[in-house]
Write a protein that holds these residues in place. Structure first.
Motif, PDB file in Angstrom:
ATOM      1  N   UNK A  63       4.778  50.766  37.532  1.00  0.00           N
ATOM      2  CA  UNK A  63       4.954  49.474  38.196  1.00  0.00           C
ATOM      3  C   UNK A  63       5.460  49.661  39.624  1.00  0.00           C
ATOM      4  N   UNK A  64       4.971  48.838  40.561  1.00  0.00           N
ATOM      5  CA  UNK A  64       5.533  48.879  41.918  1.00  0.00           C
ATOM      6  C   UNK A  64       7.006  48.482  41.887  1.00  0.00           C
TER       7      UNK A  64
ATOM      8  N   UNK B  33       5.296  41.815  36.944  1.00  0.00           N
ATOM      9  CA  UNK B  33       4.930  43.219  36.910  1.00  0.00           C
ATOM     10  C   UNK B  33       5.638  44.133  37.882  1.00  0.00           C
ATOM     11  N   UNK B  34       6.693  43.655  38.544  1.00  0.00           N
ATOM     12  CA  UNK B  34       7.425  44.494  39.489  1.00  0.00           C
ATOM     13  C   UNK B  34       8.706  45.036  38.862  1.00  0.00           C
TER      14      UNK B  34
ATOM     15  N   UNK C 121       9.624  55.349  48.595  1.00  0.00           N
ATOM     16  CA  UNK C 121       8.666  55.088  47.518  1.00  0.00           C
ATOM     17  C   UNK C 121       8.638  53.624  47.086  1.00  0.00           C
ATOM     18  N   UNK C 122       9.464  52.782  47.684  1.00  0.00           N
ATOM     19  CA  UNK C 122       9.458  51.369  47.325  1.00  0.00           C
ATOM     20  C   UNK C 122       8.228  50.675  47.900  1.00  0.00           C
ATOM     21  N   UNK C 123       7.745  49.672  47.172  1.00  0.00           N
ATOM     22  CA  UNK C 123       6.526  48.974  47.569  1.00  0.00           C
ATOM     23  C   UNK C 123       6.790  47.717  48.396  1.00  0.00           C
TER      24      UNK C 123
ATOM     25  N   UNK D 298      -0.639  45.657  47.970  1.00  0.00           N
ATOM     26  CA  UNK D 298      -0.338  46.607  49.046  1.00  0.00           C
ATOM     27  C   UNK D 298       0.020  47.978  48.508  1.00  0.00           C
ATOM     28  N   UNK D 299       0.483  48.020  47.241  1.00  0.00           N
ATOM     29  CA  UNK D 299       0.883  49.289  46.634  1.00  0.00           C
ATOM     30  C   UNK D 299      -0.291  50.069  46.064  1.00  0.00           C
ATOM     31  N   UNK D 300      -1.430  49.433  45.909  1.00  0.00           N
ATOM     32  CA  UNK D 300      -2.588  50.132  45.355  1.00  0.00           C
ATOM     33  C   UNK D 300      -3.132  51.166  46.334  1.00  0.00           C
ATOM     34  N   UNK D 301      -3.510  52.360  45.832  1.00  0.00           N
ATOM     35  CA  UNK D 301      -4.030  53.407  46.712  1.00  0.00           C
ATOM     36  C   UNK D 301      -5.373  53.030  47.287  1.00  0.00           C
TER      37      UNK D 301
END
Length: 243
Positions: A2-3, A27-28, A47-49, A240-243
């Motif tokens: 999870x982000x 989901x966070x 590493x935080x989203x 925004x966190x998705x690669x």
């Protein structure tokens, strides 16, 4: 995985409240940094989203009495410049304005009155975050200071009934709101009726017991109004966190 959102908390009685529940339900994960308890602010998100900065009784420029405000502003500026998701609530909103070149001062119209109508500008209709909130939705506002000058390039998204800045977009994924979408009735009472000074009449004439009762009565309406904001911001963070 999870982000994870970094949450900057300034006081025990200004937690994530409902907003935290809604973000985790969306989901966070939340990494709550209790700055008032001595946890150091990082220079970047790492590493935080995303970054969520909460409210507090101190002013956005009270560096002499609140040592973590300057590093909080620096972190906000870094996050906004990098295009990472940011949301500032009340003090967090004011810190963002100052960090990015705006100005915060005492509200010339007086203290926030509690339940306040949301007043979107035309720009809010196409905003990725605030477009989900209808005009007239009630919010909790309890503040002495307001943003009196937005930073260059910021977009005014909502105004309070007194004409002051109620919400703004500071960058592609950076927002600030003057109101408290996270505040439960218990949170609000901790700022007002539960204080030792509550028995004394206020100089501004606000009846804090009546206001607290009104916030309690509006509990369900407040939850309906502001859960969509949390879920929409969670979507911004997740995307925004998705690669």
């Amino acid at each position: 995985m999870k982000p994870t959102v970094l949450v900057v908390q300034h006081e025990d009685n200004c937690p994530t409240g409902w907003f935290g529940d809604w973000l985790t339900a969306a989901g966070l994960e939340l990494d709550v940094l209790e700055a008032h308890r001595g946890r150091a602010l990082p220079a970047s998100l790492g590493d935080h989203a995303g970054l969520l900065v909460l409210g507090g009784e101190m002013g956005a420029n009270d560096d002499s009495t609140t040592r973590w405000l300057a590093p909080t502003r620096a972190l906000i500026a870094t996050v906004a410049a990098g295009g990472d998701p940011f949301l500032g609530i009340c003090l967090g909103h004011q810190l963002a304005a100052v960090a990015l070149g705006g100005r915060v001062e005492p509200n010339p119209h007086g203290h926030g009155q509690g339940l306040t109508a949301f007043g979107p500008t035309p720009a809010a209709a196409s905003d990725p975050l605030l477009s989900v909130i209808p005009a007239g939705a009630i919010a909790v506002q309890w503040n002495n200071d307001v943003v009196t000058a937005l930073p260059a390039g910021a977009t005014l998204l909502a105004t309070s009934p007194d004409g002051t800045v109620q919400a703004a977009r500071f960058g592609p994924r950076a927002w600030g709101v003057q109101f408290h979408p996270e505040a439960t009735p218990a949170n609000f009472r901790s700022w007002t009726t539960d204080k030792p000074s509550a028995a004394a009449p206020r100089a501004d004439g606000i009846d804090i017991f009546a206001v607290a009762d009104a916030v309690e009565a509006a509990r369900h309406e407040l939850r309906r109004a502001w859960e969509p904001l949390a879920r929409r911001w969670a979507r911004v963070v997740t995307q925004s966190a998705r690669p």
